[in-house]
Design a protein around this motif. Sequence first.
Motif, PDB file in Angstrom:
ATOM      1  N   LYS A  98     -21.449 -12.650 -31.524  1.00  0.00           N
ATOM      2  CA  LYS A  98     -20.524 -11.952 -32.451  1.00  0.00           C
ATOM      3  C   LYS A  98     -21.260 -11.549 -33.602  1.00  0.00           C
ATOM      4  CE  LYS A  98     -16.609 -14.370 -30.408  1.00  0.00           C
ATOM      5  NZ  LYS A  98     -15.664 -15.431 -30.807  1.00  0.00           N
ATOM      6  N   ILE A  99     -21.558 -10.330 -33.678  1.00  0.00           N
ATOM      7  CA  ILE A  99     -22.374  -9.573 -34.707  1.00  0.00           C
ATOM      8  C   ILE A  99     -21.320  -9.422 -35.995  1.00  0.00           C
ATOM      9  CG2 ILE A  99     -23.729  -7.824 -35.621  1.00  0.00           C
ATOM     10  CD1 ILE A  99     -25.164  -9.646 -33.598  1.00  0.00           C
ATOM     11  N   ASP A 100     -21.666  -9.838 -37.040  1.00  0.00           N
ATOM     12  CA  ASP A 100     -20.913  -9.435 -38.310  1.00  0.00           C
ATOM     13  C   ASP A 100     -21.580  -8.092 -39.054  1.00  0.00           C
ATOM     14  OD1 ASP A 100     -19.826  -9.333 -40.754  1.00  0.00           O
ATOM     15  OD2 ASP A 100     -19.664 -11.343 -41.259  1.00  0.00           O
ATOM     16  N   GLU A 101     -20.893  -7.042 -39.098  1.00  0.00           N
ATOM     17  CA  GLU A 101     -21.378  -5.868 -39.604  1.00  0.00           C
ATOM     18  C   GLU A 101     -21.519  -5.990 -40.991  1.00  0.00           C
ATOM     19  OE1 GLU A 101     -22.868  -2.141 -38.925  1.00  0.00           O
ATOM     20  OE2 GLU A 101     -22.237  -3.282 -37.439  1.00  0.00           O
ATOM     21  N   ALA A 102     -20.741  -6.489 -41.700  1.00  0.00           N
ATOM     22  CA  ALA A 102     -21.085  -6.526 -42.982  1.00  0.00           C
ATOM     23  C   ALA A 102     -22.329  -7.273 -43.486  1.00  0.00           C
ATOM     24  CB  ALA A 102     -19.980  -7.201 -43.844  1.00  0.00           C
ATOM     25  N   ARG A 103     -22.667  -8.315 -42.786  1.00  0.00           N
ATOM     26  CA  ARG A 103     -23.812  -9.052 -42.995  1.00  0.00           C
ATOM     27  C   ARG A 103     -25.171  -8.300 -42.515  1.00  0.00           C
ATOM     28  NH1 ARG A 103     -22.405 -12.527 -46.794  1.00  0.00           N
ATOM     29  NH2 ARG A 103     -20.782 -13.847 -46.052  1.00  0.00           N
ATOM     30  N   VAL A 104     -24.905  -7.490 -41.511  1.00  0.00           N
ATOM     31  CA  VAL A 104     -25.955  -6.533 -40.896  1.00  0.00           C
ATOM     32  C   VAL A 104     -26.540  -5.386 -41.841  1.00  0.00           C
ATOM     33  CG1 VAL A 104     -26.785  -4.974 -39.268  1.00  0.00           C
ATOM     34  CG2 VAL A 104     -25.620  -7.053 -38.491  1.00  0.00           C
TER      35      VAL A 104
END
Length: 379
Positions: A98-104
């Motif tokens: 579950k990738i968190d786009e904001a953290r990326v």
Amino acid sequence: MERRSFIKNTGLLTIGAGIAGTTAFAAELPANKLPNWRGFNLLDFFSPKPSATGRKTTEDHFRWMRDWGFDFVRIPIAYPYYLAFDHNKQITPEEVYKIDEARVEEIEKLVAMAHRYNIHVSLNLHRAPGYCINAGFHEPYNLWKDEEALKAFCYHWSFWAKRFKHVSEKKISFDLLNEPAMREDMNDQHSRITAVPGQVYRKVAQAAATAIRTENPSRLIIADGNNVGTSVIPEIIDLDIAQSCRGYYPGKISHYKAPWANKDPENLPEPKWPGQVGNEYLGREMLEKHYQPWIDLVKKGVGVHCGECGCWNKTPHAVFLAWFGDVLDILQSNKIGFGLWEFSGDFGVLNSRRADVEYEDWYGQKLDRKLLTLLQRTH
């Protein structure tokens, strides 16, 4: 890419285990296939918990690095940092995807900032699905033993390969996994550690490299040495993967009184360099012997870099500088670059909190000028 499609397309359901005086002879060595990068590790995304991160790297930091003559940063990342899950609970295998786009985007911004100052970025998974040299976060499986962990590991590297697909290999490289080792208990910091069996390491490295090069065939890939970064990996020499050593040997100097590296940190012999420490004499000769396999690896046409080096702040400063001067001289005499752990912090050139250093005020930061001068002599 949807998880099942990724696994099918990269073939991970069937992938198997196939997968004398240093300085005097330096002039005779072939050129290192890796550039002689010199710089620092940045710990912005080092913690699994985003809320636990310390001071952030700024534009000023990169400007100082550039102006001081450095051209490299390694960014060790804990994969949970950029995932969307409840960080107050143990992660599940499904949440690993579950990738968190904001953290990326935070990570991408730091990479872009480095590039504005012509600094090469080595993106590293310091904590990967199923493995980290440090405990403190409960891993749901073991990268060296469990296929589900390997699938997740490759999924993450495929993700980063796509995100930086159009960035030149001159600007960014991928360092697969920080300091691999076979730990008896993945979640016990002081459980027994041994080297990863060579063919197991090969399987994992080859799978991740395939995932990356499916997206970007020209991406430069680096593998940290086996047995916590200390040992050359002969099993992957043919895979077009560079290798990364460490500048922490011997640990009696670099990790003196470090609680994560010593079970009884308060009862250790006082470090000296050179000199007798406990039942062992410490001096340059042992360093030359230690780094010879890495120098030989360069001769075989494999790129070599020292991704981490340095010394915790409890070692007397004069001892640290004497030892580190020898480490850097051996590395640089053989055109092996380095990344100091860290830029700002207990190991760093800034704000190291040593009790025996007269710091120079540097725009509100505490600069260890003697260490900086030593690092700059490698230019």
